[in-house]
Design a protein around this motif. Structure first.
Motif, PDB file in Angstrom:
ATOM      1  N   TYR A   1      91.173  17.431 -42.547  1.00  6.25           N
ATOM      2  CA  TYR A   1      92.462  18.025 -42.202  1.00  6.25           C
ATOM      3  C   TYR A   1      93.572  17.117 -42.703  1.00  6.25           C
ATOM      4  O   TYR A   1      93.447  15.891 -42.651  1.00  6.25           O
ATOM      5  CB  TYR A   1      92.603  18.131 -40.685  1.00  6.25           C
ATOM      6  CG  TYR A   1      91.898  19.321 -40.066  1.00  6.25           C
ATOM      7  CD1 TYR A   1      91.720  20.494 -40.780  1.00  6.25           C
ATOM      8  CD2 TYR A   1      91.453  19.261 -38.748  1.00  6.25           C
ATOM      9  CE1 TYR A   1      91.086  21.579 -40.203  1.00  6.25           C
ATOM     10  CE2 TYR A   1      90.822  20.341 -38.163  1.00  6.25           C
ATOM     11  CZ  TYR A   1      90.647  21.500 -38.904  1.00  6.25           C
ATOM     12  OH  TYR A   1      90.039  22.566 -38.335  1.00  6.25           O
ATOM     13  N   SER A   2      94.668  17.695 -43.131  1.00  8.89           N
ATOM     14  CA  SER A   2      95.797  16.865 -43.540  1.00  8.89           C
ATOM     15  C   SER A   2      96.485  16.298 -42.305  1.00  8.89           C
ATOM     16  O   SER A   2      96.284  16.770 -41.189  1.00  8.89           O
ATOM     17  CB  SER A   2      96.792  17.703 -44.341  1.00  8.89           C
ATOM     18  OG  SER A   2      97.446  18.597 -43.453  1.00  8.89           O
ATOM     19  N   LYS A   3      97.310  15.278 -42.539  1.00  5.18           N
ATOM     20  CA  LYS A   3      98.032  14.643 -41.439  1.00  5.18           C
ATOM     21  C   LYS A   3      98.892  15.656 -40.696  1.00  5.18           C
ATOM     22  O   LYS A   3      98.973  15.666 -39.477  1.00  5.18           O
ATOM     23  CB  LYS A   3      98.917  13.530 -42.008  1.00  5.18           C
ATOM     24  CG  LYS A   3      98.544  12.161 -41.458  1.00  5.18           C
ATOM     25  CD  LYS A   3      99.520  11.119 -41.953  1.00  5.18           C
ATOM     26  CE  LYS A   3      99.087   9.755 -41.486  1.00  5.18           C
ATOM     27  NZ  LYS A   3      99.683   8.700 -42.315  1.00  5.18           N
ATOM     28  N   GLU A   4      99.515  16.514 -41.499  1.00  5.53           N
ATOM     29  CA  GLU A   4     100.414  17.517 -40.947  1.00  5.53           C
ATOM     30  C   GLU A   4      99.657  18.440 -39.978  1.00  5.53           C
ATOM     31  O   GLU A   4     100.138  18.757 -38.892  1.00  5.53           O
ATOM     32  CB  GLU A   4     100.982  18.331 -42.108  1.00  5.53           C
ATOM     33  CG  GLU A   4     102.225  19.097 -41.761  1.00  5.53           C
ATOM     34  CD  GLU A   4     102.673  19.929 -42.940  1.00  5.53           C
ATOM     35  OE1 GLU A   4     102.263  19.636 -44.080  1.00  5.53           O
ATOM     36  OE2 GLU A   4     103.420  20.884 -42.708  1.00  5.53           O
TER      37      GLU A   4
ATOM     38  N   LEU B   1      96.834  17.800 -38.413  1.00  6.99           N
ATOM     39  CA  LEU B   1      96.415  17.058 -37.217  1.00  6.99           C
ATOM     40  C   LEU B   1      97.557  16.974 -36.216  1.00  6.99           C
ATOM     41  O   LEU B   1      97.373  17.132 -35.014  1.00  6.99           O
ATOM     42  CB  LEU B   1      95.949  15.658 -37.605  1.00  6.99           C
ATOM     43  CG  LEU B   1      94.571  15.599 -38.265  1.00  6.99           C
ATOM     44  CD1 LEU B   1      94.286  14.210 -38.787  1.00  6.99           C
ATOM     45  CD2 LEU B   1      93.481  16.035 -37.294  1.00  6.99           C
ATOM     46  N   LEU B   2      98.748  16.755 -36.777  1.00  6.01           N
ATOM     47  CA  LEU B   2      99.935  16.665 -35.932  1.00  6.01           C
ATOM     48  C   LEU B   2     100.170  17.998 -35.215  1.00  6.01           C
ATOM     49  O   LEU B   2     100.466  18.041 -34.018  1.00  6.01           O
ATOM     50  CB  LEU B   2     101.145  16.322 -36.814  1.00  6.01           C
ATOM     51  CG  LEU B   2     102.304  15.636 -36.089  1.00  6.01           C
ATOM     52  CD1 LEU B   2     101.886  14.248 -35.669  1.00  6.01           C
ATOM     53  CD2 LEU B   2     103.524  15.591 -36.996  1.00  6.01           C
ATOM     54  N   TYR B   3     100.000  19.070 -35.983  1.00  5.06           N
ATOM     55  CA  TYR B   3     100.161  20.419 -35.432  1.00  5.06           C
ATOM     56  C   TYR B   3      99.178  20.650 -34.289  1.00  5.06           C
ATOM     57  O   TYR B   3      99.548  21.138 -33.208  1.00  5.06           O
ATOM     58  CB  TYR B   3      99.964  21.439 -36.548  1.00  5.06           C
ATOM     59  CG  TYR B   3      99.665  22.834 -36.058  1.00  5.06           C
ATOM     60  CD1 TYR B   3     100.680  23.667 -35.604  1.00  5.06           C
ATOM     61  CD2 TYR B   3      98.355  23.317 -36.042  1.00  5.06           C
ATOM     62  CE1 TYR B   3     100.408  24.933 -35.145  1.00  5.06           C
ATOM     63  CE2 TYR B   3      98.070  24.581 -35.585  1.00  5.06           C
ATOM     64  CZ  TYR B   3      99.103  25.386 -35.133  1.00  5.06           C
ATOM     65  OH  TYR B   3      98.819  26.652 -34.679  1.00  5.06           O
TER      66      TYR B   3
ATOM     67  N   ASN C   1      99.119  19.200 -26.677  1.00  2.00           N
ATOM     68  CA  ASN C   1     100.095  18.647 -25.737  1.00  2.00           C
ATOM     69  C   ASN C   1     100.814  19.741 -24.967  1.00  2.00           C
ATOM     70  O   ASN C   1     101.006  19.646 -23.759  1.00  2.00           O
ATOM     71  CB  ASN C   1     101.124  17.794 -26.491  1.00  2.00           C
ATOM     72  CG  ASN C   1     100.547  16.430 -26.814  1.00  2.00           C
ATOM     73  OD1 ASN C   1      99.518  16.043 -26.258  1.00  2.00           O
ATOM     74  ND2 ASN C   1     101.194  15.717 -27.724  1.00  2.00           N
ATOM     75  N   ASN C   2     101.208  20.786 -25.681  1.00  2.00           N
ATOM     76  CA  ASN C   2     101.879  21.918 -25.041  1.00  2.00           C
ATOM     77  C   ASN C   2     101.031  22.508 -23.928  1.00  2.00           C
ATOM     78  O   ASN C   2     101.523  22.801 -22.850  1.00  2.00           O
ATOM     79  CB  ASN C   2     102.163  23.002 -26.081  1.00  2.00           C
ATOM     80  CG  ASN C   2     103.533  22.835 -26.690  1.00  2.00           C
ATOM     81  OD1 ASN C   2     104.387  22.170 -26.097  1.00  2.00           O
ATOM     82  ND2 ASN C   2     103.739  23.401 -27.857  1.00  2.00           N
ATOM     83  N   LYS C   3      99.747  22.681 -24.239  1.00  2.00           N
ATOM     84  CA  LYS C   3      98.837  23.242 -23.261  1.00  2.00           C
ATOM     85  C   LYS C   3      98.769  22.355 -22.025  1.00  2.00           C
ATOM     86  O   LYS C   3      98.782  22.844 -20.896  1.00  2.00           O
ATOM     87  CB  LYS C   3      97.433  23.359 -23.878  1.00  2.00           C
ATOM     88  CG  LYS C   3      97.107  24.760 -24.339  1.00  2.00           C
ATOM     89  CD  LYS C   3      95.648  24.824 -24.727  1.00  2.00           C
ATOM     90  CE  LYS C   3      95.255  26.196 -25.215  1.00  2.00           C
ATOM     91  NZ  LYS C   3      93.963  26.164 -25.900  1.00  2.00           N
TER      92      LYS C   3
END
Lengths: 247, 270
Positions: B8-11, B13-15, B21-23
């Motif tokens: 997975y790209s860094k982006e 993973l961040l997503y 976190n939202n959950k």
């Protein structure tokens, strides 16, 4: 001898407001292996003709003669593919066999060969939502072919597709119909679609619909519908049909 | 193009992290809100800011639960109401769907019965309560009858609309393949209406609780609705509150069961 013959067919619609004449003295022949396109202004009753041929509606007067007594004479194909979302591709294509209780290895073999030939075999166990619009329309055609009909009734089968896909599916469907040796009647409001696919175009007048003109075409020699669109006669024919539809 | 989990790209993973976190925030806030509410209720009752004779308090509810438990009444009352509700729920679902099928099948019957259904739908069914008690006798059968009566009309209307919304062209397709009306019903109309069936079940979870509690208000000698009426008559509001909390839990669990069914269906078909 023609495969199908419409003789002076008329149809009236009844509603509380009164009686509407939908079709008036429609006559034409359909020969074996022929591809016929019916064009006409919208709302003139093109689809009604297909309903009459399929026997869902009965004509008010006139006769529809079929010179063939095979059990599944007609196969229908609609504007939208109408695949059942809760069934896999395989379960969708065997729907007709299921309804007619003809699930046997011979018929399954035929369907498998169709799926293989038209590049859908690997998607057998997928659900319709996993397929592209063009593939779905091909599945719908194979579902119709599974019952081995003589005549295919195509009710604007491409109009729900985007332009790019439409040209491709047009070629695909034409190819399938020709190689399975089917007779086809296409209803469309798209003049170029009619010219690129048909051997003969039947032009209808506005309601009450009558046959205005029958145009014989000879574009088969140019190849696929897509290639036919590029031939020199195409724009001339287009203008001719266009004018007939206009006045 | 889809990447496998390892690259997975860094982006991305961040997503994913943000999503997770939202959950966590939502879930912890939900729990926090409940805890805060219970805590404030208890606190305000303890310091006398609210009158716990009228509002009860979490500790009093727990005590009442303990009393009901030791006297053996807890499961008796819960069981009675749960049974009435489930009976009402299943009878409504099956009977309502069957009637909807009949109305779908025969256009004539549908047209004839339409005004009656409209009137029955707008009639407050609870008004028939006293009549029903006289007809079927007081107690469980009356309560289940009231429950069914309250839920069934809306079930019929919902399912009939679902059946009728089935695409005409799909029916035409089936007909062109030689399908009988029976085949159209079982191979097309019923599976097509499955999502509507599930949302109807969800509505009926709520409605059948309304039905059974209303029934118990009118005539009962056991059940959570009975406890609520009894508790308010003898001014034991602890009992009323406890029963209400138990109702919340049971209704929540039942809704959860239907939600699970929906999840299972969606996983299989969507």
């Amino acid at each position: 001898m023609s495969l199908l013959k419409l003789e002076d067919v008329s149809l009236n619609y009844h509603s509380p407001k009164g009686e509407t004449i939908a079709l008036q003295n429609i006559s034409f022949d359909v020969n074996d292996n022929e591809f016929i396109a019916i064009v006409g202004p919208s709302g003139c009753g093109k689809t009604t003709i297909l309903s009459l041929i399929s026997g869902i509606l009965k004509p008010s007067s006139g006769r529809i003669i079929r010179n063939d007594n095979s059990e599944n004479f007609i196969g229908y194909m609609f504007q939208r593919d109408h695949l059942f979302e809760w069934r896999t591709i395989w379960q969708n294509v065997i729907l007709g066999l299921e309804i007619q209780k003809k699930k046997n290895s011979q018929n399954f073999e035929y369907i498998n060969s169709l799926l293989q030939k038209y590049g859908l075999y690997d998607f057998k166990d997928k659900f319709p939502r996993e397929l592209s619009g063009g593939m779905r329309q091909r599945v719908a055609l194979i579902r119709t072919l599974a019952l081995n009909p003589k005549v295919l009734l195509l009710d604007e089968p491409f109009s729900a597709l985007d332009y790019q896909t439409r040209l491709n599916v047009c070629d695909d469907v034409n190819n399938i119909i020709k190689s399975e040796k089917k007779t086809a009647i296409l209803v469309t409001h798209d003049i170029s679609e009619a010219i690129s696919m048909a051997d003969r175009i039947i032009i209808l007048t506005p309601r009450p619909a009558k046959v205005k003109k029958i145009v014989e075409l000879d574009l088969q020699k140019y190849g696929t519908p897509f290639q036919r669109r590029e031939c020199s006669e195409f724009s001339k024919l287009f203008n001719e049909v266009w004018k007939d539809l206009e006045n | 193009m889809k990447h496998s989990k390892e690259n997975y790209s860094k982006e991305h993973l961040l997503y994913l992290k943000k999503r997770k976190n939202n959950k966590i925030i939502v879930l912890s806030s939900q729990i926090g809100l409940l805890v805060f509410f219970i805590f404030m209720w208890e606190l305000l009752a303890k310091i006398g800011a609210i009158n716990s004779f009228i509002t009860s308090s979490p500790s009093k509810i727990i005590n009442t639960l303990g009393e009901l438990w030791t006297s053996g009444d807890l499961f008796k009352h819960m069981g009675v109401t749960l049974f009435e509700t489930l009976a009402g729920f299943f009878i409504t679902t099956i009977l309502g769907t069957l009637i909807a099928i009949i109305l779908w099948w025969s256009e004539m019957t549908r047209k004839i019965l339409e005004p009656y259904i409209v009137v029955l739908n707008s009639l407050p069914k609870i008004a028939l309560g006293p009549l029903i008690i006289i007809w079927v006798g007081s107690g469980t059968s009356a309560i289940i009858t009231i429950c069914v009566l309250i839920c069934i009309i809306i079930t019929i209307i919902t399912m009939l609309n679902a059946f009728l919304s089935c695409d005409e062209d799909k029916i035409l397709l089936m007909k062109s393949m030689g399908a009988s009306k029976f085949t159209i019903l079982f191979k097309l109309v019923l599976p097509y209406s499955a999502p509507n069936f599930i949302s109807m079940l969800k509505i009926n979870v709520g409605m059948s609780w309304v039905g059974s509690i209303m029934g118990e208000y009118l005539s009962s000698s056991a059940g959570l609705g009975y406890l609520i009426v009894y508790g308010s008559q003898v001014f034991r509001l602890d009992l009323v509150m406890t029963s209400t909390v138990l109702l919340c839990i049971l209704a929540g669990l039942m809704y959860f069961a239907v939600a699970l069914l929906e999840k299972y269906y969606n996983k299989k078909h969507r």
